[in-house]
Write an enzyme that holds these catalytic residues in place. Sequence first.
Site, short mmCIF file in Angstrom:
data_model
loop_
_atom_site.label_atom_id
_atom_site.label_comp_id
_atom_site.label_asym_id
_atom_site.label_seq_id
_atom_site.Cartn_x
_atom_site.Cartn_y
_atom_site.Cartn_z
N GLY A 1 1.00 -0.94 0.11
CA GLY A 1 -0.36 0.13 0.46
C GLY A 1 0.57 0.82 0.36
N THR B 1 -0.10 4.14 -2.78
CA THR B 1 -1.22 4.63 -3.23
C THR B 1 -2.66 5.97 -2.16
OG1 THR B 1 -0.85 4.15 -5.56
CG2 THR B 1 -2.67 5.45 -5.36
N GLU B 2 -3.05 6.34 -2.34
CA GLU B 2 -4.18 6.90 -1.53
C GLU B 2 -5.32 6.99 -2.44
OE1 GLU B 2 -1.17 7.62 2.47
OE2 GLU B 2 -2.87 8.92 1.66
N ASN C 1 -6.54 10.40 -2.35
CA ASN C 1 -6.40 12.09 -3.05
C ASN C 1 -4.94 12.17 -3.15
OD1 ASN C 1 -8.58 12.97 -3.15
ND2 ASN C 1 -8.43 12.38 -0.56
N TRP D 1 -7.04 1.70 -4.56
CA TRP D 1 -6.24 0.84 -5.48
C TRP D 1 -5.16 -0.04 -5.42
CZ3 TRP D 1 -9.48 2.00 -8.78
CH2 TRP D 1 -10.04 3.24 -9.52
N ILE D 2 -5.64 -0.51 -4.37
CA ILE D 2 -3.96 -2.41 -3.53
C ILE D 2 -4.94 -3.33 -3.73
CG2 ILE D 2 -2.89 -3.28 -1.96
CD1 ILE D 2 -2.73 0.32 -1.89
N GLN E 1 -9.39 -4.22 -34.08
CA GLN E 1 -9.50 -3.98 -35.82
C GLN E 1 -9.30 -5.36 -37.02
OE1 GLN E 1 -10.17 -1.14 -35.75
NE2 GLN E 1 -11.14 -0.76 -37.95
N ILE E 2 -8.36 -6.11 -36.22
CA ILE E 2 -7.99 -7.61 -37.04
C ILE E 2 -8.86 -8.26 -37.62
CG2 ILE E 2 -6.80 -9.36 -38.07
CD1 ILE E 2 -3.77 -7.37 -37.71
N GLU F 1 1.33 1.55 -10.71
CA GLU F 1 2.80 1.72 -10.83
C GLU F 1 3.87 2.19 -11.31
OE1 GLU F 1 5.20 -2.01 -10.19
OE2 GLU F 1 3.39 -3.53 -9.60
#
Length: 379
Positions: free
Chosen positions: A124, A126-127, A129, A156-157, A336-337, A363
């Site tokens: 952990g 990221t938070e 805000n 976002w863990i 697309q293919i 990341e």
Amino acid sequence: MEFSQSELTLQVAQSAKDFANQYIKPHLMEWDESQEFPIHIFKELGKLGMMGVLVPEKYGGTGLGYYEYSTIIQEIAKVCGSIGLSLAAHNSLCTGHIMAFGNEAQKNKYLPKLATAEFIGAWGLTEPNTGSDAGNMKTTAVKDGNNWIINGAKSWITHGKSGDVAVVICRTGEPRAKNNSTAFIVDRNTPGFTAGKKENKLGMRASETVEMIFDNCIISDENRLGEVGEGFKQAMKILDGGRISIAALSLGIAKGAYEASVKYAKERHQFDQPIANFQGIAFKLADMATKIECAELLINQACDLKMKGLPMTKESAMAKYYASEICVEISTDAVQIFGGYGYTKDFPVEKFYRDSKLCTIGEGTSEIQKIVISREVLK
């Protein structure tokens, strides 16, 4: 740098490929639709040593190198990006952090269980805000005698709910001050440590992404990783290696989309001939193949430097940046293919397309990678 793959790397690749085709491929859309996190798959990967690829044998791991690690992630991601993502996060973030900065007591306590997937790991930083602005994190750890009291939330863990143990970076100083954060190991059963919202994502839906909440969560100072104030520096070093993981994940998805496209282009007939005969399709495949080769060379360069213990901040950032961007480009061309079929869930490229985008975000976004690269080249 040696370009040929060793016999060991080839054996590891075949093992990962066989596992993915036998145990993951038959269920990947079922897990994707339901957003099920298939823990049992990671327990099986643990038995094969793939949840402790880089962990030394004395701690219960397989003690392999970054070439083998990158190859395993690629082979899994060629079938399912979600499983590849969780495999990468477990190995390089939680396990990697304890392996790099834990003391012997911490390594002996946690690494054997993480390496065998008895424990699933979370990490952990990221938070809600503070994403890229990690120096301004709100989650705090306050010293209280021989304990620390953690309050705040991490978002976002990967494995934020199912993880048995988490490495958490908390602010232990003033906001934006130098050396203001510290890393801690937090066990899942610790009072005050709970799971919050599970994200309903566009792609990578079988890889669990959940908020972690800390409400007067008390842990012992024995769970501190390294010195007070070193948390952010530790995290940046861990992310150097983590970028190789995400680059490998991106390359695996790109290869999966490319191989599906080549097969389809040979089988799909229009105007009484395979669509591969048409220059519009053939040139797309040529571009895909070239981008894949370039990404692979960048990843191998980063792996080579990492294994030699040399600085590789710039090279890992380049590998992550380029591989993730071409992953999106290749999966887009794959849809697309395939034409109308590519837009349906009956064919594999639709999922590669959805899964690919996270690689340019997780990341460290592509924009953050450019900052890292530019700082290195302007030194």
